[in-house]
Enzyme design. Sequence first.
Site, PDB file in Angstrom:
ATOM      1  N   ASP A 108     -10.461   3.181   7.516  1.00  0.00           N
ATOM      2  CA  ASP A 108     -10.533   2.199   6.423  1.00  0.00           C
ATOM      3  C   ASP A 108     -11.713   1.259   6.645  1.00  0.00           C
ATOM      4  O   ASP A 108     -11.599   0.053   6.464  1.00  0.00           O
ATOM      5  CB  ASP A 108      -9.230   1.414   6.310  1.00  0.00           C
ATOM      6  CG  ASP A 108      -9.118   0.648   4.982  1.00  0.00           C
ATOM      7  OD1 ASP A 108      -9.765   1.077   3.996  1.00  0.00           O
ATOM      8  OD2 ASP A 108      -8.400  -0.353   4.927  1.00  0.00           O
TER       9      ASP A 108
ATOM     10  N   GLY B 103       1.363 -10.131   4.889  1.00  0.00           N
ATOM     11  CA  GLY B 103       1.870 -11.474   5.128  1.00  0.00           C
ATOM     12  C   GLY B 103       0.727 -12.461   5.082  1.00  0.00           C
ATOM     13  O   GLY B 103      -0.101 -12.419   4.168  1.00  0.00           O
TER      14      GLY B 103
END
Length: 371
Positions: free
Chosen positions: A152, A45
Amino acid sequence: MAAAGAGAGAPDRAALTVGPGMDMPIMHDSDRYELVRDIGSGNFGVARLMRDRRTMELVAVKYIERGEKIDDNVQREIINHRSLKHPNIIRFKEVILTPTHLAIVMEYASGGELFERICKNVRFSEDEARYFFQQLISGVSYCHSMQVCHRDLKLENTLLDGSPAPRLKICDFGYSKSSVLHSQPKSTVGTPAYIAPEVLLKKEYDGKTADVWSCGVTLYVMVVGAYPFEDPEEPKNFRKTIQRILNVQYSIPENVDISPECRHLISRIFVGDPSLRITIPEIRSHGWFLKNLPADLMDDDSMSSQYEEPDQPMQTMDQIMQILTEATIPPACSRINHILTDGLDLDDDMDDLDSDSDIDVDSSGEIVYAM
């Protein structure tokens, strides 16, 4: 960039309006946070810089559309991030449920991404690289002590505050996994350039050891100014990158001046067998890492004491889980649109265009599937 906002126990508090030319939420003027500007966007988003009207503090707020986007990754990010309190980790503040979105409120790092800084400088001096690497390892060490592996770690997920001697802040825990709450990681997640070889083999792996590899890639990029496992002839060929990772095929260019101690540390990180790879505690006792180590990074207790508790009470886990459960329900307008477009079969032809490859890499280089 990650950001979010929510009032404890008040999921209905945030009324929304729609900004000009955009279909994204802006919290109503009567609410606690006011919009300053947009600061990023992604598959999740948008992220926005907001100001707390009560304290005038700037915060980052990440908006994720309600419904199917509120998946396990989002829930994992919030649950794991909430438990972490350390000067080298972006502080989680709260979650808010709006009529159309879940908003995650967190600390704002005004210095931007470490990635942007390296792009401007091409590469860092060894001393500057060490300064940031020491902070990265401090934050990762804390995560691991809390039984959270990030999975990550990369330059884009390390932010800087606005101080003259910038403090590094780890962010984006969407792929993180807790050994307390979850099983051993099996899925292939992250960005190819940073992924450890064992992660690509589709078997169980130690997320903490894989994080060490990603830290090594970050160090290499800072001192060399390039990714260690990219093919120099085809840097955007992600399949070649993956093959070079599996073969631990890298080198340090002759024109890059790096000390023997730094080379040694990199060589101890880039070890294909994770059981033989250097560990975070061993990195913290390595001679190169210890050089010019700030006193506050030497002791975990002193780092924890630097963390200031927020004035507002933290949302309870029950409150957060209730908000997350409600956030999985799509907004009414989305349900109506789905019913209207469902009858048109506009997407039927798109279903046949799926990739047939085992490892699916999109144009940005993100691994986009999980086993």
